[in-house]
Design a protein around this motif. Sequence first.
Motif, PDB file in Angstrom:
ATOM      1  N   ALA A  13       0.852  -1.166   0.000  1.00  0.00           N
ATOM      2  CA  ALA A  13       0.000   0.000   0.000  1.00  0.00           C
ATOM      3  C   ALA A  13       0.891   1.220   0.000  1.00  0.00           C
ATOM      4  O   ALA A  13       1.927   1.185   0.563  1.00  0.00           O
ATOM      5  CB  ALA A  13      -0.872  -0.032   1.225  1.00  0.00           C
ATOM      6  N   SER A  14       0.542   2.327  -0.653  1.00  0.00           N
ATOM      7  CA  SER A  14       1.551   3.218  -1.137  1.00  0.00           C
ATOM      8  C   SER A  14       1.491   4.658  -0.724  1.00  0.00           C
ATOM      9  O   SER A  14       0.821   5.009   0.186  1.00  0.00           O
ATOM     10  CB  SER A  14       1.523   3.142  -2.635  1.00  0.00           C
ATOM     11  OG  SER A  14       0.206   3.056  -3.040  1.00  0.00           O
ATOM     12  N   ASN A  82      -4.175  10.193  -4.108  1.00  0.00           N
ATOM     13  CA  ASN A  82      -3.122   9.248  -3.719  1.00  0.00           C
ATOM     14  C   ASN A  82      -2.685   9.503  -2.295  1.00  0.00           C
ATOM     15  O   ASN A  82      -2.482  10.655  -1.896  1.00  0.00           O
ATOM     16  CB  ASN A  82      -1.902   9.390  -4.631  1.00  0.00           C
ATOM     17  CG  ASN A  82      -2.102   8.792  -5.989  1.00  0.00           C
ATOM     18  OD1 ASN A  82      -3.182   8.891  -6.557  1.00  0.00           O
ATOM     19  ND2 ASN A  82      -1.051   8.194  -6.522  1.00  0.00           N
ATOM     20  N   ILE A  90      -4.970  -3.267   3.621  1.00  0.00           N
ATOM     21  CA  ILE A  90      -6.061  -2.293   3.643  1.00  0.00           C
ATOM     22  C   ILE A  90      -7.385  -3.043   3.707  1.00  0.00           C
ATOM     23  O   ILE A  90      -7.699  -3.844   2.831  1.00  0.00           O
ATOM     24  CB  ILE A  90      -6.024  -1.396   2.392  1.00  0.00           C
ATOM     25  CG1 ILE A  90      -4.660  -0.730   2.275  1.00  0.00           C
ATOM     26  CG2 ILE A  90      -7.135  -0.346   2.458  1.00  0.00           C
ATOM     27  CD1 ILE A  90      -4.411  -0.101   0.927  1.00  0.00           C
ATOM     28  N   PHE A 102     -10.728   1.837  -4.200  1.00  0.00           N
ATOM     29  CA  PHE A 102      -9.300   2.100  -4.009  1.00  0.00           C
ATOM     30  C   PHE A 102      -8.489   1.010  -4.669  1.00  0.00           C
ATOM     31  O   PHE A 102      -8.960  -0.106  -4.916  1.00  0.00           O
ATOM     32  CB  PHE A 102      -8.953   2.188  -2.515  1.00  0.00           C
ATOM     33  CG  PHE A 102      -9.154   0.907  -1.754  1.00  0.00           C
ATOM     34  CD1 PHE A 102      -8.123  -0.017  -1.613  1.00  0.00           C
ATOM     35  CD2 PHE A 102     -10.382   0.615  -1.164  1.00  0.00           C
ATOM     36  CE1 PHE A 102      -8.298  -1.203  -0.915  1.00  0.00           C
ATOM     37  CE2 PHE A 102     -10.572  -0.569  -0.467  1.00  0.00           C
ATOM     38  CZ  PHE A 102      -9.528  -1.483  -0.330  1.00  0.00           C
ATOM     39  N   THR A 104      -3.887   0.100  -5.445  1.00  0.00           N
ATOM     40  CA  THR A 104      -2.521   0.490  -5.116  1.00  0.00           C
ATOM     41  C   THR A 104      -1.720   0.665  -6.395  1.00  0.00           C
ATOM     42  O   THR A 104      -2.004   0.053  -7.427  1.00  0.00           O
ATOM     43  CB  THR A 104      -1.833  -0.556  -4.226  1.00  0.00           C
ATOM     44  OG1 THR A 104      -1.791  -1.809  -4.893  1.00  0.00           O
ATOM     45  CG2 THR A 104      -2.565  -0.703  -2.902  1.00  0.00           C
ATOM     46  N   LEU A 109      -1.490   4.431  -2.231  1.00  0.00           N
ATOM     47  CA  LEU A 109      -2.874   3.976  -2.128  1.00  0.00           C
ATOM     48  C   LEU A 109      -3.714   5.001  -2.874  1.00  0.00           C
ATOM     49  O   LEU A 109      -3.705   6.182  -2.522  1.00  0.00           O
ATOM     50  CB  LEU A 109      -3.297   3.898  -0.664  1.00  0.00           C
ATOM     51  CG  LEU A 109      -4.791   3.793  -0.358  1.00  0.00           C
ATOM     52  CD1 LEU A 109      -5.368   2.515  -0.946  1.00  0.00           C
ATOM     53  CD2 LEU A 109      -5.020   3.845   1.146  1.00  0.00           C
ATOM     54  N   VAL A 127      -9.177   5.325   6.417  1.00  0.00           N
ATOM     55  CA  VAL A 127      -8.606   4.062   5.962  1.00  0.00           C
ATOM     56  C   VAL A 127      -8.496   3.118   7.155  1.00  0.00           C
ATOM     57  O   VAL A 127      -7.871   3.461   8.160  1.00  0.00           O
ATOM     58  CB  VAL A 127      -7.212   4.272   5.334  1.00  0.00           C
ATOM     59  CG1 VAL A 127      -6.673   2.944   4.791  1.00  0.00           C
ATOM     60  CG2 VAL A 127      -7.244   5.333   4.243  1.00  0.00           C
ATOM     61  N   HIS A 129      -6.840  -0.257   8.288  1.00  0.00           N
ATOM     62  CA  HIS A 129      -5.680  -0.966   7.767  1.00  0.00           C
ATOM     63  C   HIS A 129      -4.914  -1.632   8.904  1.00  0.00           C
ATOM     64  O   HIS A 129      -5.212  -1.411  10.086  1.00  0.00           O
ATOM     65  CB  HIS A 129      -4.762   0.017   7.025  1.00  0.00           C
ATOM     66  CG  HIS A 129      -4.236   1.126   7.887  1.00  0.00           C
ATOM     67  ND1 HIS A 129      -2.993   1.093   8.480  1.00  0.00           N
ATOM     68  CD2 HIS A 129      -4.794   2.325   8.266  1.00  0.00           C
ATOM     69  CE1 HIS A 129      -2.808   2.215   9.173  1.00  0.00           C
ATOM     70  NE2 HIS A 129      -3.875   2.984   9.061  1.00  0.00           N
ATOM     71  N   PRO A 164      -1.194   5.697   6.378  1.00  0.00           N
ATOM     72  CA  PRO A 164      -1.367   6.441   5.127  1.00  0.00           C
ATOM     73  C   PRO A 164      -1.306   7.946   5.382  1.00  0.00           C
ATOM     74  O   PRO A 164      -1.769   8.431   6.422  1.00  0.00           O
ATOM     75  CB  PRO A 164      -2.773   6.040   4.655  1.00  0.00           C
ATOM     76  CG  PRO A 164      -3.163   4.871   5.491  1.00  0.00           C
ATOM     77  CD  PRO A 164      -2.415   4.990   6.764  1.00  0.00           C
TER      78      PRO A 164
END
Length: 487
Positions: A13-14, A82, A90, A102, A104, A109, A127, A129, A164
Amino acid sequence: MPHIPRKATALLASAVTVCLLAAGAPAEPLGIGDRLFPHLGNPGYDVASYDLSFSYPGTNSEPLQSVTTINAWTTTTLDSVNLDFAHGDIESVELGGEPAAFTTAGQDLVVTPDEPLPTGSWMRITVRHTSDPRPAKDRDGGWVRTADGLAMANQADAAHLVFPGNDHPSDKAMFTIRVTAPNGYTAVANGLPTDVDRSRAATTWTYRTQHPMATELTQVSIGRSTVLRRTGPHSLPVRDVVPTKDRERLEPWLKKTPDQISWMEGKVGRYPFETYGVLMADVDTGYELETQTLSLFEKALFTEPAYPAWYVESIMVHELAHQWFGDSVSPRTWSDLWLNEGHATWYEALYAEEKADRPLAARMKAAYSASDRWRAAGGPPAAPKAPNPGQKISIFRPNVYDGAALVLYALRQEIGHPAFERLERAWVTHHQDGVAGTDDFVALASEIAGRDLSGFLQPWLYGEKTPPMPGHPEWKPAAPVKAPAAK
């Protein structure tokens, strides 16, 4: 710390980059174009606040169930948003209280609203997660596993390994942090406590900042700890966090903090936050860290007899000085790191000179001798070379520590002590709770000095070679080390 492989199911996840994507276009990792970390941060929105909740399971080898809520303003029309996030699963994403699609992309994310978000709109993203304390492959930082729990070390590109967000120091925000842990543990975070909710099996602590903070400065300590409280200047609440078993052994160091704060206030003005303290963690990180209002230290720094007392105290002042330089005034880009580390090194060295008779000029002469070598290896202070692959913290090289303090010494030599001291106070006052960069510093220095200093500072900040030191024509760079001739 040994690497422990993640489960194959863990999502990459980003990085919370605001996706300026056309409708229907594939998700892609973005960024704000930082020279050192191009995909870090996100264009298109400005975060106002984070609400972080972590549930600690009682072991530091299992993920924490977590909820991150981000409140932000859009600064352009967004088809997708993003977020930087790269080390957790997630469960769900909500936008404005409603489920949102959503995916990735890289370390991002990417959240897609039903309709584009117009410029100037308020958005709330929640989020659900996991937050994984196990080491991330090919990445350093994030959660640090201590002997009795967890702490955070999110510098320079690692907060998104924990939660995130918009993980760039140019986007500061207010934080509320809630931590639930089994009874017998203590949780402490940035800012001041606002609530403690105890039940039979667990306790939830809530902390809130009173000043904006960069994501990389977030701190959460969970452990079998004791919180020791004392009073600093102007009735400032000082709280330290130590392993309970070591509290008496560490107290001689802890009691030094109020006087160190007073010393720094005498140099640059009033302490800029609502509280301060040190977190002495039973961990081997190889560094100390200026997390906002609660600096992270390795316990061994204070218990290893090989370290002289003057050295330990000067390192304490180094992290304290960062509360002004790097925390209250955050870098506009990571290339401006020299403003953080150069100033912290400067006051570390100045403290050692005044308190332990360790001459600043001698340290700067030694730095001058090594400066050309540091520039060749790491780049000039204001244009550091990119980090080594998989080692984000490798940007923290000598060129941005003593090499950058040398720039400040040269500037003081050029404009004189009184003007330099006015500049230091003006810098932390003008940019308090904000972000600033190298150009801002050069402009303010010129204003204080009453003349344009850009020509003087340019080679000091950006040159491949170290310029002559004002007032010390006898100082010479060390001759380069020649490779042995081939036989």
